[in-house]
Design a protein around this motif. Structure first.
Motif, PDB file in Angstrom:
ATOM      1  N   VAL A   1       4.241   5.448   8.006  1.00  0.00           N
ATOM      2  CA  VAL A   1       5.392   5.827   8.781  1.00  0.00           C
ATOM      3  C   VAL A   1       5.012   7.165   9.085  1.00  0.00           C
ATOM      4  O   VAL A   1       5.407   7.738  10.441  1.00  0.00           O
ATOM      5  CB  VAL A   1       6.396   5.580   8.010  1.00  0.00           C
ATOM      6  CG1 VAL A   1       7.878   6.437   8.965  1.00  0.00           C
ATOM      7  CG2 VAL A   1       6.942   4.208   7.984  1.00  0.00           C
ATOM      8  N   ARG A   2       4.790   8.168   8.299  1.00  0.00           N
ATOM      9  CA  ARG A   2       4.505   9.626   8.520  1.00  0.00           C
ATOM     10  C   ARG A   2       3.351   9.549   9.557  1.00  0.00           C
ATOM     11  O   ARG A   2       3.485  10.417  10.408  1.00  0.00           O
ATOM     12  CB  ARG A   2       3.984  10.286   7.124  1.00  0.00           C
ATOM     13  CG  ARG A   2       5.183  10.566   6.224  1.00  0.00           C
ATOM     14  CD  ARG A   2       4.340  11.102   5.151  1.00  0.00           C
ATOM     15  NE  ARG A   2       5.409  11.129   4.006  1.00  0.00           N
ATOM     16  CZ  ARG A   2       6.132  12.197   3.548  1.00  0.00           C
ATOM     17  NH1 ARG A   2       6.331  13.083   4.270  1.00  0.00           N
ATOM     18  NH2 ARG A   2       6.693  11.984   2.316  1.00  0.00           N
ATOM     19  N   ASP A   3       2.189   9.073   9.317  1.00  0.00           N
ATOM     20  CA  ASP A   3       1.034   8.909  10.142  1.00  0.00           C
ATOM     21  C   ASP A   3       1.434   8.575  11.852  1.00  0.00           C
ATOM     22  O   ASP A   3       1.220   9.354  12.676  1.00  0.00           O
ATOM     23  CB  ASP A   3      -0.189   8.324   9.712  1.00  0.00           C
ATOM     24  CG  ASP A   3      -0.544   8.733   8.576  1.00  0.00           C
ATOM     25  OD1 ASP A   3      -0.421   9.965   8.124  1.00  0.00           O
ATOM     26  OD2 ASP A   3      -1.600   7.958   7.748  1.00  0.00           O
TER      27      ASP A   3
ATOM     28  N   GLY B   1       0.915  -1.281   0.046  1.00  0.00           N
ATOM     29  CA  GLY B   1      -0.062  -0.091   0.207  1.00  0.00           C
ATOM     30  C   GLY B   1       1.086   1.154   0.054  1.00  0.00           C
ATOM     31  O   GLY B   1       1.852   1.340  -0.680  1.00  0.00           O
ATOM     32  N   ASN B   2       0.666   2.229   0.818  1.00  0.00           N
ATOM     33  CA  ASN B   2       1.864   3.291   1.096  1.00  0.00           C
ATOM     34  C   ASN B   2       2.314   3.208   2.466  1.00  0.00           C
ATOM     35  O   ASN B   2       1.956   3.586   3.513  1.00  0.00           O
ATOM     36  CB  ASN B   2       0.758   4.564   0.898  1.00  0.00           C
ATOM     37  CG  ASN B   2       1.741   5.637   0.790  1.00  0.00           C
ATOM     38  OD1 ASN B   2       2.816   5.847   1.134  1.00  0.00           O
ATOM     39  ND2 ASN B   2       1.126   6.936   0.314  1.00  0.00           N
TER      40      ASN B   2
ATOM     41  N   HIS C   1      12.848  -2.418  -0.666  1.00  0.00           N
ATOM     42  CA  HIS C   1      11.880  -2.783  -1.603  1.00  0.00           C
ATOM     43  C   HIS C   1      10.302  -2.445  -1.454  1.00  0.00           C
ATOM     44  O   HIS C   1       9.509  -2.491  -2.245  1.00  0.00           O
ATOM     45  CB  HIS C   1      11.807  -4.462  -1.431  1.00  0.00           C
ATOM     46  CG  HIS C   1      11.383  -4.957  -0.322  1.00  0.00           C
ATOM     47  ND1 HIS C   1      12.187  -4.840   0.937  1.00  0.00           N
ATOM     48  CD2 HIS C   1      10.063  -5.396   0.279  1.00  0.00           C
ATOM     49  CE1 HIS C   1      11.217  -5.522   1.984  1.00  0.00           C
ATOM     50  NE2 HIS C   1      10.328  -5.788   1.503  1.00  0.00           N
ATOM     51  N   LEU C   2      10.254  -1.663  -0.177  1.00  0.00           N
ATOM     52  CA  LEU C   2       9.065  -1.044   0.176  1.00  0.00           C
ATOM     53  C   LEU C   2       8.789   0.520   0.289  1.00  0.00           C
ATOM     54  O   LEU C   2       7.946   1.103   0.672  1.00  0.00           O
ATOM     55  CB  LEU C   2       8.607  -1.737   1.584  1.00  0.00           C
ATOM     56  CG  LEU C   2       8.210  -3.104   1.680  1.00  0.00           C
ATOM     57  CD1 LEU C   2       7.890  -3.361   3.193  1.00  0.00           C
ATOM     58  CD2 LEU C   2       7.166  -3.591   0.796  1.00  0.00           C
ATOM     59  N   GLY C   3      10.021   0.751  -0.169  1.00  0.00           N
ATOM     60  CA  GLY C   3      10.169   2.407  -0.249  1.00  0.00           C
ATOM     61  C   GLY C   3      10.463   3.044   1.018  1.00  0.00           C
ATOM     62  O   GLY C   3      10.073   4.084   1.444  1.00  0.00           O
ATOM     63  N   VAL C   4      10.682   2.207   2.145  1.00  0.00           N
ATOM     64  CA  VAL C   4      10.915   2.702   3.431  1.00  0.00           C
ATOM     65  C   VAL C   4      12.364   2.407   4.087  1.00  0.00           C
ATOM     66  O   VAL C   4      12.761   2.237   5.064  1.00  0.00           O
ATOM     67  CB  VAL C   4       9.952   2.324   4.554  1.00  0.00           C
ATOM     68  CG1 VAL C   4       8.801   2.928   4.090  1.00  0.00           C
ATOM     69  CG2 VAL C   4       9.871   0.680   4.342  1.00  0.00           C
ATOM     70  N   ASP C   5      13.613   2.556   3.158  1.00  0.00           N
ATOM     71  CA  ASP C   5      14.664   2.287   3.504  1.00  0.00           C
ATOM     72  C   ASP C   5      15.134   3.324   4.532  1.00  0.00           C
ATOM     73  O   ASP C   5      14.306   4.595   4.604  1.00  0.00           O
ATOM     74  CB  ASP C   5      15.736   2.329   2.364  1.00  0.00           C
ATOM     75  CG  ASP C   5      15.453   3.538   1.383  1.00  0.00           C
ATOM     76  OD1 ASP C   5      16.374   4.361   1.675  1.00  0.00           O
ATOM     77  OD2 ASP C   5      14.708   3.545   0.636  1.00  0.00           O
ATOM     78  N   GLY C   6      16.307   3.476   5.156  1.00  0.00           N
ATOM     79  CA  GLY C   6      16.568   4.443   6.227  1.00  0.00           C
ATOM     80  C   GLY C   6      16.735   6.015   5.450  1.00  0.00           C
ATOM     81  O   GLY C   6      16.211   6.905   6.160  1.00  0.00           O
TER      82      GLY C   6
END
Length: 353
Positions: A95-97, A89-90, A123-128
């Motif tokens: 993470v922001r929320d 999803g997003n 792979h999920l767009g949430v690397d450090g």
């Protein structure tokens, strides 16, 4: 409200204990400290809600009450089929929320990374790198010594972060490398615009493991000395030599577990008489009654494993190098050690409300 992202050049570098030490120190200074670990790799269920095992530990020590899935909104399971590569999803919005909710009444937020800064969660767009940029955080980079310090990785990450790199903390540095780190590496990095915020010396206790847990991790069993299965092992040595040579080698490492072939009764007895904390017998060979009797008398647990000596030694290296902080005495020791060497004035100035 300001935030710090605690990152690392690789896995098992010391991010969690750095986060704990910073959190405890800032709390003592009267700041309201918030915490989250956006991406978790150790799923655990608490009250029917999934979170991350490390995040739960830090939540407890810092006295926080956030929900497990709020502390860690993205979990990466070890099972590749369950990972659903690229399907989240997003994830970044989650993470922001979570960050917005957790930081609402805080003076400072500590955001702990997972795995290596540039790769875990990519792979999920949430690397450090993506998370620290999205949340507008300064980054404290932790690098752990393993035959050397990873200054090339530090330079690479500095290029990616530019001025948002708060500094680097070097961890688990042995005595023989300390002078080079202080006299060569620190000035070099300073010339490159990178502040070294502390050098944490090696402390064997922090990588130590109980004999009972070691037996489980090695896939073996304690066959004698069970009453002393809580003895602590800080290091290991391999008994594959002549008795005379082994005795001299053993005297220099008396606090190390001894890995020895199950058929080497001579070396087993030498280790027992020297009061080694644990004896690991390889090859799935049961020791003779003399060895078992002496282990009971001396209070030394004997672990029997099926693998060969070389395989067990390699496994031991990995186990001791990846030990996580779970016991209160180790947490207190590590937090005190980190707090005593880290430039807390620099960090406090960076997060001052």
């Amino acid at each position: 409200m300001n935030g710090i992202y605690i990152a690392s050049t690789g896995v098992f570098a010391g991010k969690n204990i750095t986060t704990l030490a910073l959190g405890l120190s800032l709390q003592k200074q009267g700041l309201r400290v918030g915490y989250m670990k956006p991406v978790g790799a150790l799923p655990v269920t608490v009250d029917e809600v999934q979170g991350d095992e490390d995040a739960m530990l830090i939540r407890e020590v810092l006295g926080l009450e956030a929900a497990p899935d709020m502390l860690t909104p993205v979990l990466i399971p070890h099972n590749l089929r369950a990972t659903r590569l690229g399907e989240c999803g997003n994830c970044m919005q989650r993470v922001r929320d979570a960050y917005a909710a957790l930081s609402r009444d805080k003076d400072v937020m500590l955001v702990c990374g997972s795995g290596s800064f540039l790769y875990r969660g990519k792979h999920l767009g949430v690397d450090g790198l993506a998370v620290s940029r999205a949340l507008g955080l300064q980054t404290l980079l932790v690098d752990r010594y393993d035959t050397t310090l990873h200054y090339d990785a530090v330079l690479t990450i500095r290029e990616q972060l530019n001025d948002s790199l708060l500094g680097v903390l070097f961890n688990d540095v042995p005595d023989h490398f300390m002078r080079d780190a202080e006299e060569i590496l620190v000035p070099y990095l300073r010339d490159k615009g990178i502040d070294v915020l502390g050098i944490i010396p090696r402390d064997p206790l922090l990588n130590a493991i109980k004999a009972s847990e070691l037996a489980w991790r090695l896939g073996g069993k304690i066959i004698s000395g069970n009453a002393h299965s809580q003895r602590i092992i800080e290091d290991f040595l391999i008994g594959t030599m002549q008795v005379e040579n082994f005795m001299a080698h053993f005297r220099r490492q008396q606090h190390s577990a001894t890995i020895v072939g199950g058929d080497r009764t001579d070396l087993q007895l030498v280790a027992l008489e020297g009061d080694c904390p644990c004896l690991i017998l390889t090859g799935n060979i049961t020791p003779n009654e003399l060895v078992r009797a002496r282990s009971e008398q001396k209070g030394v647990p004997v672990i029997q494993v099926s693998a060969d000596t070389y395989t067990v030694a390699k496994h031991m290296e990995h186990i001791l190098g990846s030990q996580k902080l779970r016991e209160l005495v180790k947490i207190e020791r590590a937090a005190s050690l980190v707090g005593s060497v880290v430039d807390m004035q620099r960090i406090r100035a960076a997060v001052a409300p």
